[in-house]
Write a protein that holds these residues in place. Structure first.
Motif, mmCIF file in Angstrom:
data_model
loop_
_atom_site.group_PDB
_atom_site.id
_atom_site.type_symbol
_atom_site.label_atom_id
_atom_site.label_comp_id
_atom_site.label_asym_id
_atom_site.label_seq_id
_atom_site.Cartn_x
_atom_site.Cartn_y
_atom_site.Cartn_z
ATOM 1 N N VAL A 36 0.840 -1.195 0.000
ATOM 2 C CA VAL A 36 0.000 0.000 0.000
ATOM 3 C C VAL A 36 0.879 1.250 0.000
ATOM 4 O O VAL A 36 0.597 2.229 -0.706
ATOM 5 N N THR A 37 1.943 1.221 0.792
ATOM 6 C CA THR A 37 2.877 2.341 0.795
ATOM 7 C C THR A 37 3.514 2.522 -0.577
ATOM 8 O O THR A 37 3.653 3.646 -1.077
ATOM 9 N N THR A 38 3.882 1.398 -1.205
ATOM 10 C CA THR A 38 4.447 1.469 -2.553
ATOM 11 C C THR A 38 3.456 2.082 -3.528
ATOM 12 O O THR A 38 3.829 2.889 -4.400
ATOM 13 N N TRP A 39 2.177 1.718 -3.390
ATOM 14 C CA TRP A 39 1.142 2.253 -4.282
ATOM 15 C C TRP A 39 1.045 3.769 -4.150
ATOM 16 O O TRP A 39 0.985 4.496 -5.149
ATOM 17 N N PHE A 40 1.041 4.268 -2.922
ATOM 18 C CA PHE A 40 0.932 5.715 -2.710
ATOM 19 C C PHE A 40 2.173 6.437 -3.216
ATOM 20 O O PHE A 40 2.073 7.535 -3.801
ATOM 21 N N MET A 41 3.355 5.861 -2.968
ATOM 22 C CA MET A 41 4.577 6.499 -3.453
ATOM 23 C C MET A 41 4.630 6.501 -4.968
ATOM 24 O O MET A 41 5.090 7.464 -5.593
ATOM 25 N N LEU A 42 4.142 5.423 -5.579
ATOM 26 C CA LEU A 42 4.082 5.371 -7.037
ATOM 27 C C LEU A 42 3.099 6.399 -7.571
ATOM 28 O O LEU A 42 3.360 7.060 -8.592
ATOM 29 N N VAL A 57 2.639 9.884 4.206
ATOM 30 C CA VAL A 57 1.783 10.015 5.394
ATOM 31 C C VAL A 57 0.415 9.405 5.130
ATOM 32 O O VAL A 57 -0.140 8.687 5.972
ATOM 33 N N LEU A 58 -0.161 9.688 3.968
ATOM 34 C CA LEU A 58 -1.476 9.135 3.633
ATOM 35 C C LEU A 58 -1.440 7.610 3.578
ATOM 36 O O LEU A 58 -2.409 6.949 3.964
ATOM 37 N N ALA A 59 -0.333 7.051 3.106
ATOM 38 C CA ALA A 59 -0.219 5.592 3.029
ATOM 39 C C ALA A 59 -0.358 4.949 4.391
ATOM 40 O O ALA A 59 -0.879 3.829 4.513
ATOM 41 N N ASN A 60 0.097 5.632 5.431
ATOM 42 C CA ASN A 60 -0.040 5.098 6.783
ATOM 43 C C ASN A 60 -1.416 5.388 7.378
ATOM 44 O O ASN A 60 -1.988 4.539 8.053
ATOM 45 N N LEU A 61 -1.952 6.575 7.115
ATOM 46 C CA LEU A 61 -3.234 6.959 7.710
ATOM 47 C C LEU A 61 -4.389 6.105 7.194
ATOM 48 O O LEU A 61 -5.353 5.860 7.924
ATOM 49 N N VAL A 62 -4.315 5.662 5.939
ATOM 50 C CA VAL A 62 -5.413 4.841 5.403
ATOM 51 C C VAL A 62 -5.370 3.418 5.955
ATOM 52 O O VAL A 62 -6.356 2.681 5.833
ATOM 53 N N GLN A 63 -4.262 3.034 6.565
ATOM 54 C CA GLN A 63 -4.146 1.668 7.080
ATOM 55 C C GLN A 63 -4.373 1.589 8.582
ATOM 56 O O GLN A 63 -4.887 0.584 9.090
ATOM 57 N N HIS A 64 -4.022 2.649 9.326
ATOM 58 C CA HIS A 64 -4.174 2.606 10.772
ATOM 59 C C HIS A 64 -4.122 4.022 11.317
ATOM 60 O O HIS A 64 -3.791 4.975 10.598
ATOM 61 N N ARG A 65 -4.458 4.150 12.594
ATOM 62 C CA ARG A 65 -4.376 5.451 13.253
ATOM 63 C C ARG A 65 -2.907 5.868 13.404
ATOM 64 O O ARG A 65 -2.002 5.064 13.235
ATOM 65 N N LEU A 66 -2.737 7.145 13.747
ATOM 66 C CA LEU A 66 -1.382 7.633 13.991
ATOM 67 C C LEU A 66 -0.735 6.849 15.130
ATOM 68 O O LEU A 66 -1.378 6.559 16.143
ATOM 69 N N VAL A 67 0.519 6.506 14.949
ATOM 70 C CA VAL A 67 1.254 5.734 15.957
ATOM 71 C C VAL A 67 2.418 6.566 16.454
ATOM 72 O O VAL A 67 3.234 7.050 15.665
ATOM 73 N N TRP A 68 2.461 6.737 17.778
ATOM 74 C CA TRP A 68 3.599 7.403 18.411
ATOM 75 C C TRP A 68 4.227 6.401 19.369
ATOM 76 O O TRP A 68 3.793 6.273 20.510
ATOM 77 N N SER A 69 5.197 5.670 18.897
ATOM 78 C CA SER A 69 5.813 4.623 19.704
ATOM 79 C C SER A 69 7.269 4.452 19.300
ATOM 80 O O SER A 69 7.624 4.526 18.112
ATOM 81 N N ALA A 96 -4.730 -6.981 -2.310
ATOM 82 C CA ALA A 96 -4.590 -8.362 -1.845
ATOM 83 C C ALA A 96 -3.591 -8.456 -0.694
ATOM 84 O O ALA A 96 -3.817 -9.189 0.282
ATOM 85 N N ASP A 97 -2.509 -7.697 -0.779
ATOM 86 C CA ASP A 97 -1.497 -7.762 0.271
ATOM 87 C C ASP A 97 -2.018 -7.170 1.578
ATOM 88 O O ASP A 97 -1.734 -7.702 2.659
ATOM 89 N N TYR A 98 -2.783 -6.073 1.494
ATOM 90 C CA TYR A 98 -3.328 -5.488 2.723
ATOM 91 C C TYR A 98 -4.305 -6.459 3.389
ATOM 92 O O TYR A 98 -4.311 -6.583 4.618
ATOM 93 N N PHE A 99 -5.130 -7.125 2.590
ATOM 94 C CA PHE A 99 -6.056 -8.110 3.155
ATOM 95 C C PHE A 99 -5.278 -9.230 3.847
ATOM 96 O O PHE A 99 -5.640 -9.650 4.956
ATOM 97 N N TYR A 100 -4.199 -9.691 3.231
ATOM 98 C CA TYR A 100 -3.372 -10.753 3.812
ATOM 99 C C TYR A 100 -2.718 -10.288 5.105
ATOM 100 O O TYR A 100 -2.753 -10.983 6.130
ATOM 101 N N VAL A 101 -2.131 -9.086 5.080
ATOM 102 C CA VAL A 101 -1.450 -8.551 6.270
ATOM 103 C C VAL A 101 -2.453 -8.299 7.387
ATOM 104 O O VAL A 101 -2.184 -8.584 8.566
ATOM 105 N N ARG A 102 -3.617 -7.763 7.030
ATOM 106 C CA ARG A 102 -4.639 -7.475 8.035
ATOM 107 C C ARG A 102 -5.134 -8.753 8.704
ATOM 108 O O ARG A 102 -5.285 -8.796 9.929
ATOM 109 N N GLN A 103 -5.383 -9.797 7.926
ATOM 110 C CA GLN A 103 -5.847 -11.055 8.491
ATOM 111 C C GLN A 103 -4.784 -11.681 9.391
ATOM 112 O O GLN A 103 -5.098 -12.201 10.467
ATOM 113 N N LYS A 104 -3.531 -11.612 8.963
ATOM 114 C CA LYS A 104 -2.454 -12.186 9.775
ATOM 115 C C LYS A 104 -2.275 -11.409 11.070
ATOM 116 O O LYS A 104 -2.063 -11.999 12.141
#
Length: 362
Positions: free
Chosen positions: A35-41, A107-119, A209-217
């Motif tokens: 997903v990050t690759t898609w946004f960067m592309l 930044v958008l590539a991360n926000l569409v997948q999960h909330r902001l993470v400060w860790s 497909a990869d996001y669905f796989y990663v999310r399920q795992k």
């Protein structure tokens, strides 16, 4: 692998919200690199399609100015530093916009997948990360095999797309070296946009497909055993903040149920602004029952609901205050108030049906 499988099989319960929040605090989130690759592309395609003529023009002007006035530049002492700084600022001024576009896409590539993470947990040094055995396990794990397969697939697909797009343009590519530089840039941009669009279309399917796989795992990794669920519940029960939150939730649910009963009330007795008590009575009941009561804002809401539902409202300050203090919701009124309540309900029922009314038993 043999030790992990039984443990994973025992995780049959969905993760609690606390488990998910704890994982988020540690930086353990579902994140697909595709997903990050898609946004960067996508960002690169936008830069290439919209900004490449402007970038080429700016760089061309800067370099032309340097080449045409090369004999006038002082390259000795401080003059060389000024020359170098001017050239560096010209280049930075051109590339800053594309960098901003790519940063926004990242930044958008991360926000569409999960909330902001400060860790800092993911970047904290751990012995397991530098262990040769742990590194070998990661190198030959199922994830590594999947990533290797995805890499090969992308290389093959992108290569096929480049060949498919460039092959029909082979005659134009042969004559490009002898063409005008401006025409070369235009031809290069046109072909490049075709390649970007085609690759982006294919990467879209791979990223989904990869996001669905990663999310399920990730979800499977967050699942809990029955014992973990019980222990977490015990811990939550002992937490005063959780207790307060649960108490607030129970009060909110009770208030909603109470308000839902107001439209079915027989009468609402008020004082008239500070207190409101809704009573319900029918012939099958031994005595009227309090279905809702409240003070101030809650009393106002009870009166509003009564007006909307055509429930009679009777102003009787002494009775309203007495009922508010002596009867709880879903309880019948105390015996000492039978007579006063009977008069109110009798009055209301006579308005609807002359001769009807409730009388307290002797």
């Amino acid at each position: 692998m043999s030790d992990d499988a039984p443990e994973q099989d025992s995780k049959t319960e969905d993760p609690s919200q606390k488990k998910l929040d704890d994982a988020h605090k540690k930086g353990d989130v579902a994140k697909s690199q595709e997903v990050t690759t898609w946004f960067m592309l996508l960002g690169s395609g936008i830069v290439f399609a919209m900004l490449s003529p402007w970038i080429s023009s700016q760089l061309s002007q800067s370099l032309s100015l340097i080449m045409m006035n090369a004999d006038q530049f002082d390259v000795e002492g401080s003059g060389f530093a000024d020359f170098f700084n001017g050239m560096a600022f010209a280049i930075i001024g051109v590339v800053v916009v594309p960098l901003l576009v790519l940063m926004v896409c990242g930044v958008l590539a991360n926000l569409v997948q999960h909330r902001l993470v400060w860790s800092v947990d993911p970047i904290t040094p751990k012995l397991s990360k530098v262990s040769p055995i742990g590194g070998a396990k990661r190198l030959f794990s199922a994830d590594a095999l999947v990533n290797f397969g995805k890499g090969l697939i992308k290389i093959v697909i992108v290569g096929a797309i480049v060949v498919a797009v460039c092959w029909p343009e082979r005659d134009r590519l042969d004559t490009m070296m002898t063409a005008d530089p401006i025409m070369i840039l235009m031809d290069f941009q046109e072909i490049g946009i075709k390649i970007f669009a085609s690759v982006l279309a294919v990467i879209t399917a791979i990223a989904a497909a990869d996001y669905f796989y990663v999310r399920q795992k990730w979800w499977k990794r967050q699942m809990m055993t029955v014992q973990e669920t019980r222990e977490e519940y015990k811990q939550m029960e002992g937490d005063p903040h959780v207790k307060g939150r649960l108490r607030q939730l129970r009060q909110d649910r009770a208030r909603k149920r109470m308000m839902a009963a107001v439209p079915d009330a027989t009468v609402v007795i008020t004082n008239p602004t500070h207190f409101a008590v809704a009573l319900k009575y029918d012939k099958s009941m031994a005595a009227p029952k309090c279905v809702a009561k409240g003070a101030d804002a809650v009393a106002f809401r009870i009166r509003e609901l009564a007006k909307q539902s055509d429930v009679p409202i009777v102003e009787n300050p002494p009775l309203a205050r007495a009922l508010f203090a002596s009867v709880e919701v879903d309880e019948t009124i105390p015996g000492e108030h039978f007579k006063a309540v009977a008069e109110v309900i009798g009055f209301v029922m006579r308005l609807k049906r002359p001769g009807g009314g409730w009388r307290p038993s002797a």
